[in-house]
Scaffold this active site. Sequence first.
Site, mmCIF file in Angstrom:
data_model
loop_
_atom_site.group_PDB
_atom_site.id
_atom_site.type_symbol
_atom_site.label_atom_id
_atom_site.label_comp_id
_atom_site.label_asym_id
_atom_site.label_seq_id
_atom_site.Cartn_x
_atom_site.Cartn_y
_atom_site.Cartn_z
ATOM 1 N N ARG A 56 0.847 -1.213 0.000
ATOM 2 C CA ARG A 56 0.000 0.000 0.000
ATOM 3 C C ARG A 56 0.882 1.263 0.000
ATOM 4 N NH1 ARG A 56 -0.769 4.718 2.234
ATOM 5 N NH2 ARG A 56 -0.373 3.840 4.296
ATOM 6 N N ASP A 57 1.529 1.528 1.120
ATOM 7 C CA ASP A 57 2.315 2.768 1.228
ATOM 8 C C ASP A 57 3.477 2.746 0.232
ATOM 9 O OD1 ASP A 57 2.949 5.229 2.267
ATOM 10 O OD2 ASP A 57 3.289 4.546 4.308
ATOM 11 N N HIS A 88 4.788 4.211 12.812
ATOM 12 C CA HIS A 88 4.928 4.155 11.342
ATOM 13 C C HIS A 88 5.951 5.213 10.962
ATOM 14 C CE1 HIS A 88 2.886 3.962 7.206
ATOM 15 N NE2 HIS A 88 3.525 5.108 7.127
ATOM 16 N N HIS A 141 8.837 6.873 8.367
ATOM 17 C CA HIS A 141 9.492 7.008 7.070
ATOM 18 C C HIS A 141 10.944 7.397 7.319
ATOM 19 C CE1 HIS A 141 6.167 6.634 4.102
ATOM 20 N NE2 HIS A 141 5.468 6.732 5.211
ATOM 21 N N CYS A 161 4.971 9.353 -0.413
ATOM 22 C CA CYS A 161 3.578 9.764 -0.225
ATOM 23 C C CYS A 161 3.238 10.720 -1.353
ATOM 24 C CB CYS A 161 3.368 10.445 1.124
ATOM 25 S SG CYS A 161 1.688 11.115 1.293
ATOM 26 N N ASN A 211 9.216 4.076 3.697
ATOM 27 C CA ASN A 211 9.190 3.637 5.095
ATOM 28 C C ASN A 211 10.541 3.044 5.473
ATOM 29 O OD1 ASN A 211 6.299 3.072 3.851
ATOM 30 N ND2 ASN A 211 6.036 3.429 6.025
#
Length: 308
Positions: free
Chosen positions: A18-19, A210, A212, A243, A252
Site C-alpha cells: 500500500r504505502d 509508522h 518514514h 507519499c 518507510n
Amino acid sequence: MTASSSANKVSICDVGPRDGLQSEDRIWSVDERVEFINRLSKTGLDRIEAVSFVNPKRVPQMADAESVMAKIDRPEGVRFAGLALNLKGVERALDAGVDEVRYVVVASETFNQKNQGASTEQSMSAFDGIADTVLASGKRLSGTIGVTFGCPFEGEVPLDRVLQIAQRYVDAGVHEIGLADTIGCAVPNQITERVGAVKDVIGDVDLTCHFHNTRNTGIANAAAAVMAGVRLFDASLGGIGGCPFAPRATGNIASEDLAYMLRNMGYDTGIDLNALLDVANWLEGYFPAPLPGQVMKAGLFPEVAQAS
Ligand code: ZN
C-alpha cells in the site's frame, strides 16, 4: 506464553503493497500486487497492509483493491489490512474481506486538506460513523494520526493536537492507534516523549509506530519506540515508498532492516529473516535502482561472518 516471552514479541506490519506502491510511477498490475503480497505472507509476517480503498482517480496505483483481496492467499495467522478514508471506502473494505480497517486523520490542517480533501475536524467527525460500521462488523479498527511529528506545510505539530486526535479515536472505540512520521522528520527523543504522552491518553489501546526514513532517522526512531514499549510497527520491504501528497517524502523504514535490528536486540518478530530477504531481492527486480534497504545488501550478522 510466559510474561517475558510476550513482552519480547514485536509485530511488524508490512505496508509495502500500500504505502510502498502507491507513489510508484509504474502502476503495478493486480497480479503483480497479488504475487508481492503472497510472497510477504509466507515469511512469518503476521500483518500486511495490502490495499487501500481510496478514489482510484486520486491514487490510480491502488485501483482494483477488491480484485487484489479476492486473489491473495489467506494463510492462517496473517491479518490483511486495508486503508480507507471515508465511509464508502470502509464499506468497500469490509465487503472485500479485510481483517482490519485503517483510517487516517492528519494532525495538521493543510496536510489533511491535501490528503483527504477535508478539514481535520470533518475527518474526525466522519470517523464516528465509520467506527460504528467497522466495530459492528467485528473487524479490527485502527486509527492513524498522520504527521504526528511534523508537517511538510506547517512545520512543528503541537503535541496537544496529537493527543486530541488520540482521545477522539479512543472515544470512538478503536483497537489500535498509529503514530505516523509521514515525512520522516522525527528524531528519537521526540519519539520517546510523544509515545509516552500518547500512551498516557490511550491506556491499553494498542499503539503502532509508522516511520518514514526520509532523513535517515527512521531506524533510530524505531529503536527509541521499542525501548519506550511500542510492540507494533509498520515498515515496507526494501524501504520502498513515499507519499503522493507529501513533498520530498521517501519510503518507510525497511521491514527487513527493522526485523534484523529487533532480532539482534532480543525481540521476537516471528519473521524468517532469510525468507524476507529473498522477497526483498525479488522485489528489487521490479525497480530501476537498488532499494534503500541496507541488510539486503550487507547480509545478516552474525550469519555472514560465519559463512565467510
Ligand atoms: Zn506512510
